[in-house]
Design a protein around this motif. Sequence first.
Motif, PDB file in Angstrom:
ATOM      1  N   ARG A 192     -41.154  29.777 -66.721  1.00 30.36           N
ATOM      2  CA  ARG A 192     -42.414  30.291 -67.266  1.00 30.36           C
ATOM      3  C   ARG A 192     -43.221  31.011 -66.192  1.00 30.36           C
ATOM      4  N   HIS A 193     -43.247  30.421 -64.996  1.00 32.11           N
ATOM      5  CA  HIS A 193     -43.991  31.039 -63.888  1.00 32.11           C
ATOM      6  C   HIS A 193     -43.398  32.389 -63.507  1.00 32.11           C
ATOM      7  N   LYS A 194     -42.078  32.472 -63.485  1.00 33.75           N
ATOM      8  CA  LYS A 194     -41.412  33.728 -63.145  1.00 33.75           C
ATOM      9  C   LYS A 194     -41.717  34.812 -64.182  1.00 33.75           C
ATOM     10  N   ALA A 195     -41.711  34.429 -65.460  1.00 31.05           N
ATOM     11  CA  ALA A 195     -41.993  35.397 -66.527  1.00 31.05           C
ATOM     12  C   ALA A 195     -43.433  35.876 -66.464  1.00 31.05           C
ATOM     13  N   PHE A 196     -44.369  34.946 -66.243  1.00 26.12           N
ATOM     14  CA  PHE A 196     -45.782  35.315 -66.177  1.00 26.12           C
ATOM     15  C   PHE A 196     -46.093  36.150 -64.931  1.00 26.12           C
ATOM     16  N   SER A 197     -45.386  35.884 -63.842  1.00 25.00           N
ATOM     17  CA  SER A 197     -45.663  36.599 -62.588  1.00 25.00           C
ATOM     18  C   SER A 197     -45.380  38.088 -62.709  1.00 25.00           C
ATOM     19  N   THR A 198     -44.460  38.467 -63.605  1.00 27.33           N
ATOM     20  CA  THR A 198     -44.156  39.896 -63.797  1.00 27.33           C
ATOM     21  C   THR A 198     -45.272  40.613 -64.557  1.00 27.33           C
ATOM     22  N   CYS A 199     -46.155  39.844 -65.209  1.00 31.07           N
ATOM     23  CA  CYS A 199     -47.227  40.441 -66.017  1.00 31.07           C
ATOM     24  C   CYS A 199     -48.606  40.284 -65.394  1.00 31.07           C
ATOM     25  N   SER A 200     -48.734  39.399 -64.413  1.00 25.31           N
ATOM     26  CA  SER A 200     -50.061  39.043 -63.906  1.00 25.31           C
ATOM     27  C   SER A 200     -50.815  40.235 -63.329  1.00 25.31           C
ATOM     28  N   SER A 201     -50.123  41.088 -62.575  1.00 26.95           N
ATOM     29  CA  SER A 201     -50.782  42.262 -61.967  1.00 26.95           C
ATOM     30  C   SER A 201     -51.338  43.180 -63.047  1.00 26.95           C
ATOM     31  N   HIS A 202     -50.518  43.422 -64.056  1.00 24.22           N
ATOM     32  CA  HIS A 202     -50.929  44.312 -65.152  1.00 24.22           C
ATOM     33  C   HIS A 202     -52.097  43.718 -65.921  1.00 24.22           C
ATOM     34  N   LEU A 203     -52.067  42.412 -66.164  1.00 26.59           N
ATOM     35  CA  LEU A 203     -53.123  41.749 -66.925  1.00 26.59           C
ATOM     36  C   LEU A 203     -54.454  41.812 -66.191  1.00 26.59           C
ATOM     37  N   ILE A 204     -54.441  41.643 -64.868  1.00 38.01           N
ATOM     38  CA  ILE A 204     -55.662  41.744 -64.057  1.00 38.01           C
ATOM     39  C   ILE A 204     -56.257  43.150 -64.162  1.00 38.01           C
ATOM     40  N   THR A 205     -55.389  44.173 -64.080  1.00 41.15           N
ATOM     41  CA  THR A 205     -55.837  45.568 -64.183  1.00 41.15           C
ATOM     42  C   THR A 205     -56.466  45.850 -65.539  1.00 41.15           C
TER      43      THR A 205
END
Length: 308
Positions: free
Chosen positions: A230-243
């Motif tokens: 779950r952490h690996k999957a979320f980590s690919t989206c975290s940068s985009h979500l912050i932006t």
Amino acid sequence: NQTSASEFVLLGLTSDPHLRSLLFFVFSVIYFITLFGNMVIMIVISTDPRLHSPMYFFLFHLALADICYATAIVPYMLVNFLVKQRTIDFGACIAQMSLILLSAGSEIFMLSAMAYDRYVAICKPLHYGEVMNKSVCSQLVGGAWAMGVLHSIINTVPMLNVQFCKHTEIKHFSCELPLLLTAACGRTFLNKLVLLSSAVILGSSSFLLTLISYICIISTVMKIQTAKGRHKAFSTCSSHLITVLLLYTTALFQYTKPSSVSSFILDQLFSIQYSILTPMLNPIIYSLKNNDVKTALGRMLGKIQVPQ
């Protein structure tokens, strides 16, 4: 006094000469970081074959949109910190407004394209290569830029018929459309209607596409059995979500809020956030939270080091 203005006075952030000198230095540093950071992202992506994938193709164009966004505003802002007569020609003001609308419109749809890319990568990984082929990626990026151009045109053309007083002061550091409409002397109902409609339709459609993508992503990720997965999957989206959060929370409110809740300080702070700080923060966010970009940057720096 009702004759159409040939130039406007940009009041800027402050009239204090000492504070203006300090702000000139601060925003010069911010603009340099923005240009340098986004150009580094673009160079790394274009030169490293390992980053020739849809995700980084979109990131390349997001960096380009950020450069356009900041460049439409900051250089003229810096000049006004140094001069006493902070005026801008009507044509230059309309051109700046048009570029701001184009860059902002393109950026929000680029973020939607990136959200869709993450949705396919996480929710349909076996079909990712088939769905996100070069043709689809080019169409998504072309569509994002086209929506930016459309957003700019439909708001710029009606502005050419708006009447301004001979001496018009704009309580801002740039020719943003909501502030221009507030400063107008003539009727602006049609312009406000077009602005609100375009902001709601384009902004909400882009936000809805992003939201649906993330609802599907979260639903899929929560089904993953292991916490590491779950952490690996979320980590690919975290940068985009912050932006996405940085841009949408302030920009949509600024362009859709009624004039009755407008305030000088609030307008300035919101504009600085989404038009100056976000383009600077995007490359930092993506480089710090993305191992592929950090690794590629390390390889590029290793190649350009002079042998001892």
